[in-house]
Scaffold this motif. Sequence first.
Motif, short mmCIF file in Angstrom:
data_model
loop_
_atom_site.label_atom_id
_atom_site.label_comp_id
_atom_site.label_asym_id
_atom_site.label_seq_id
_atom_site.Cartn_x
_atom_site.Cartn_y
_atom_site.Cartn_z
N SER A 135 44.36 42.54 47.43
CA SER A 135 43.91 41.57 48.43
C SER A 135 42.91 40.58 47.82
O SER A 135 42.91 39.39 48.17
N ILE A 136 42.09 41.05 46.90
CA ILE A 136 41.13 40.17 46.23
C ILE A 136 41.86 39.22 45.29
O ILE A 136 41.59 38.02 45.28
N VAL A 137 42.81 39.74 44.53
CA VAL A 137 43.61 38.90 43.63
C VAL A 137 44.37 37.85 44.44
O VAL A 137 44.45 36.69 44.06
N GLU A 138 44.91 38.27 45.59
CA GLU A 138 45.68 37.36 46.46
C GLU A 138 44.88 36.11 46.82
O GLU A 138 45.40 34.99 46.79
N LYS A 139 43.60 36.30 47.16
CA LYS A 139 42.78 35.18 47.60
C LYS A 139 42.03 34.50 46.45
O LYS A 139 41.66 33.34 46.56
N GLU A 140 41.82 35.21 45.37
CA GLU A 140 41.07 34.66 44.25
C GLU A 140 41.93 33.74 43.38
O GLU A 140 41.45 32.77 42.82
N GLU A 141 43.21 34.05 43.27
CA GLU A 141 44.12 33.27 42.42
C GLU A 141 45.35 32.85 43.22
O GLU A 141 46.08 33.69 43.73
N LYS A 142 45.57 31.57 43.32
CA LYS A 142 46.70 31.04 44.10
C LYS A 142 48.01 31.03 43.31
O LYS A 142 49.08 31.17 43.87
N ASN A 143 47.93 30.87 42.00
CA ASN A 143 49.12 30.74 41.16
C ASN A 143 49.68 32.12 40.82
O ASN A 143 49.03 32.92 40.14
N ASN A 144 50.91 32.39 41.28
CA ASN A 144 51.53 33.70 41.04
C ASN A 144 51.67 34.03 39.56
O ASN A 144 51.63 35.20 39.18
N ILE A 145 51.83 33.02 38.72
CA ILE A 145 51.97 33.25 37.27
C ILE A 145 50.67 33.83 36.70
O ILE A 145 50.71 34.65 35.79
N ASN A 146 49.53 33.41 37.24
CA ASN A 146 48.23 33.86 36.72
C ASN A 146 47.76 35.19 37.31
O ASN A 146 46.84 35.81 36.77
N LYS A 147 48.35 35.62 38.41
CA LYS A 147 47.85 36.81 39.10
C LYS A 147 47.86 38.08 38.24
O LYS A 147 46.89 38.84 38.28
N PRO A 148 48.89 38.34 37.43
CA PRO A 148 48.83 39.55 36.59
C PRO A 148 47.68 39.52 35.57
O PRO A 148 47.09 40.56 35.26
N THR A 149 47.34 38.35 35.08
CA THR A 149 46.22 38.22 34.14
C THR A 149 44.90 38.42 34.87
O THR A 149 44.00 39.12 34.37
#
Length: 173
Positions: free
Chosen positions: A75-89
């Motif tokens: 949930s934090i990653v969802e709101k902290e990073e909008k770009n799906n490509i960057n979310k795993p990083t």
Amino acid sequence: LSQRYDFFDSNLTSLEWFLYPDTYFLDNRWGLVKQLVSIQLNTFKSKVREAHSSDFGNIQNRYWLSVYQIVTLASIVEKEEKNNINKPTVAWIFYNRLKAWMLLWADITLCYGLSQPYSECTSTIISKKIHDKNNKYNTRELSWLTPTPIWNPSLSTIKAVLFPNSTNYYYRS
């Protein structure tokens, strides 16, 4: 419900983060709210928890996180990073911080604790409240994860947290 759904945690204060968004067909002869909640929880259980059971297990063993905490991080990653490509990083960066017992430093959590949408939670507000230890969602002051998820994470973000991109970084460059 905790007997039917192993992803519930003792910190659970709401079902909100586990109500899987989808198209549902309800029977008007039965209680609609109870029916909808049950269907959504079962959908989360089958499409997320059971479909990725071993992946959750890998993260649980590696980082000592419960399923509930993994969803909280997502949930934090969802709101902290909008770009799906960057979310795993971003997920791996947060894991690096958790392993090192560092603060997460996710501004979105501070804003959530202030009950303010991020679009209205300006850098001025953040800088004024950055040292507020009474805000239990302030990951700039309080260690570890927030007590509850801050948003309903998408399946793609949950997958980003289950399959993070390895990096030595603790901050995004």
